[in-house]
Design an enzyme around this catalytic site. Structure first.
Site, PDB file in Angstrom:
ATOM      1  N   GLY A 169       2.935   2.031  10.783  1.00 13.47           N
ATOM      2  CA  GLY A 169       3.927   3.096  10.651  1.00 13.47           C
ATOM      3  C   GLY A 169       4.678   3.426  11.925  1.00 13.47           C
ATOM      4  N   GLU A 219      -6.695   4.505   8.038  1.00 13.13           N
ATOM      5  CA  GLU A 219      -6.501   5.935   7.735  1.00 13.13           C
ATOM      6  C   GLU A 219      -7.746   6.518   7.065  1.00 13.13           C
ATOM      7  OE1 GLU A 219      -2.772   5.401   5.726  1.00 13.13           O
ATOM      8  OE2 GLU A 219      -1.847   4.856   7.637  1.00 13.13           O
ATOM      9  N   LYS A 253       0.054   4.243  -0.234  1.00 10.12           N
ATOM     10  CA  LYS A 253      -0.600   5.417   0.383  1.00 10.12           C
ATOM     11  C   LYS A 253      -0.395   6.641  -0.509  1.00 10.12           C
ATOM     12  CE  LYS A 253      -0.072   3.137   4.788  1.00 10.12           C
ATOM     13  NZ  LYS A 253       0.042   3.225   6.217  1.00 10.12           N
ATOM     14  N   GLU A 267      -5.014  -5.122  10.677  1.00 12.43           N
ATOM     15  CA  GLU A 267      -3.980  -4.112  10.895  1.00 12.43           C
ATOM     16  C   GLU A 267      -4.255  -3.352  12.188  1.00 12.43           C
ATOM     17  OE1 GLU A 267      -2.057  -2.870   6.905  1.00 12.43           O
ATOM     18  OE2 GLU A 267      -3.853  -1.667   7.184  1.00 12.43           O
ATOM     19  N   SER A 287       3.695  -2.332  10.232  1.00 14.72           N
ATOM     20  CA  SER A 287       5.140  -2.406  10.471  1.00 14.72           C
ATOM     21  C   SER A 287       5.763  -3.737  10.067  1.00 14.72           C
ATOM     22  CB  SER A 287       5.464  -2.077  11.939  1.00 14.72           C
ATOM     23  OG  SER A 287       5.133  -0.724  12.224  1.00 14.72           O
ATOM     24  N   HIS A 331      -9.346   0.979   5.118  1.00 15.75           N
ATOM     25  CA  HIS A 331      -8.050   1.171   5.798  1.00 15.75           C
ATOM     26  C   HIS A 331      -8.265   2.107   6.983  1.00 15.75           C
ATOM     27  CE1 HIS A 331      -3.979   2.443   6.643  1.00 15.75           C
ATOM     28  NE2 HIS A 331      -3.583   1.351   6.024  1.00 15.75           N
ATOM     29  N   ASN A 335       0.868  -1.177   0.000  1.00 15.72           N
ATOM     30  CA  ASN A 335       0.000   0.000   0.000  1.00 15.72           C
ATOM     31  C   ASN A 335       0.905   1.227   0.000  1.00 15.72           C
ATOM     32  OD1 ASN A 335      -1.758   2.079   0.578  1.00 15.72           O
ATOM     33  ND2 ASN A 335      -2.299   1.343   2.640  1.00 15.72           N
TER      34      ASN A 335
HETATM   35  P1  PGA Z   1       3.132   0.144   7.541  1.00 20.80           P
HETATM   36  O1  PGA Z   1       1.631   0.370   7.001  1.00 20.80           O
HETATM   37  O2  PGA Z   1       3.618  -1.134   6.920  1.00 20.80           O
HETATM   38  O3  PGA Z   1       3.878   1.348   7.070  1.00 20.80           O
HETATM   39  O4  PGA Z   1       3.052   0.043   9.022  1.00 20.80           O
HETATM   40  C1  PGA Z   1       0.752  -0.713   6.837  1.00 20.80           C
HETATM   41  C2  PGA Z   1      -0.566  -0.233   6.284  1.00 20.80           C
HETATM   42  O5  PGA Z   1      -1.054   0.820   6.690  1.00 20.80           O
HETATM   43  O6  PGA Z   1      -1.156  -0.902   5.413  1.00 20.80           O
END
Ligand code: PGA
Length: 253
Positions: A175, A101, A14, A169, A215, A99, A12
């Site tokens: 992140g 976010e 983003k 997740e 992560s 997601h 992803n």
């Molecule tokens: P990350 O994000 O691997 O940077 O922690 C995962 C995600 O949001 O899909």
């Protein structure tokens, strides 16, 4: 059983990347050896501006392309939004919905996410439905309850293993460099499999891919990917560079 499920490592990107970033796709393909291709799928979900170009670059290199979100409707007066059909038209084969976010930044409810998953299915895309608890949920001992509510509300019951992937997740792991223990991941994924039996039926539930995200990086991928009922990864930061993504894919070598 879950062990027979073909894993997927999905990246992803983003809100990152420009046309130059698409060179990473070729590098990823080079390291995605025939032996690895027999074992798993790789998908990259770039920002919407790059879906068409990424799909064109991905032809014949064994990497699938997905979107990061879609609208619940197929067309209409929704300025700035994209429909699942448009993503399909641009060459995507999947779309991430729900997601954390999107849930946090755009106030998406479980019902909204469910409608988006349905739009994906209607338009021949795989819906990668994301669920996961916040740090506050976890500290309050509500992880399983929150994830169960999200699953029930975000997955239409007629979806099948062909049009559904679930991504667990934990919001606090995204992140941050933090990850749950393997035992915690195992508990949540087992519960997701169990609930999927009720939502999509026993037979389909055994075949649905359940990804872990948050992560994931080359140094922890193997431990996480070996957890029962973990059928791959949804990767944010470490999917931007081919070397990092391939380091994660190597967990399946
Ligand atoms: P990350 O994000 O691997 O940077 O922690 C995962 C995600 O949001 O899909």
């Amino acid at each position: 059983m879950a062990q027979m499920i073909r894993p997927m490592v999905a990246g992803n990107w983003k809100m990152n990347g420009s046309r130059a970033s698409l060179d990473e796709l070729a590098l990823m393909s080079t390291g995605f050896t025939p032996a690895l291709r027999q074992k798993l799928d790789i998908m990259i979900c770039p920002p919407a501006t790059l879906v068409l170009a990424a799909s064109q670059r991905a032809v014949g290199i064994g990497i699938a392309i997905g979107g990061q979100d879609c609208h619940a409707n197929d067309a209409g007066a929704h300025t700035g939004d994209l429909s699942a059909g448009m993503l399909f038209d641009a060459g995507a084969t999947a779309v991430i919905v729900g997601h954390s976010e999107r849930r946090a930044d755009h106030g998406e409810s479980d019902a909204t996410v469910g409608a988006k998953a349905e739009a994906a299915r209607r338009n021949a895309l795989i819906a990668i439905v994301c669920v996961g608890e916040t740090r506050a949920d976890r500290e309050a001992g509500k992880t399983l309850a929150v994830v169960r509510r999200q699953l029930k509300g975000s997955i239409p019951d007629h979806m099948t293993s062909r049009d559904l992937v679930v991504a667990y997740e934990p919001v606090w792991a995204i992140g941050t460099g933090l990850t749950p223990t393997a035992a915690d991941v195992a508990d949540v994924h087992a519960m997701i499999r169990q609930d999927l039996r009720r939502i999509v039926g026993k037979e389909e539930a055994e075949k649905v891919r359940i990804l872990y995200g948050g992560s994931v990086k080359p140094s922890n991928a193997k431990e996480l990917m070996l957890v029962p009922n973990v059928n791959g990864a949804l990767v944010g930061g470490a999917s931007l560079k081919a070397l990092d993504l391939l380091g994660i894919v190597a967990a399946y070598a």
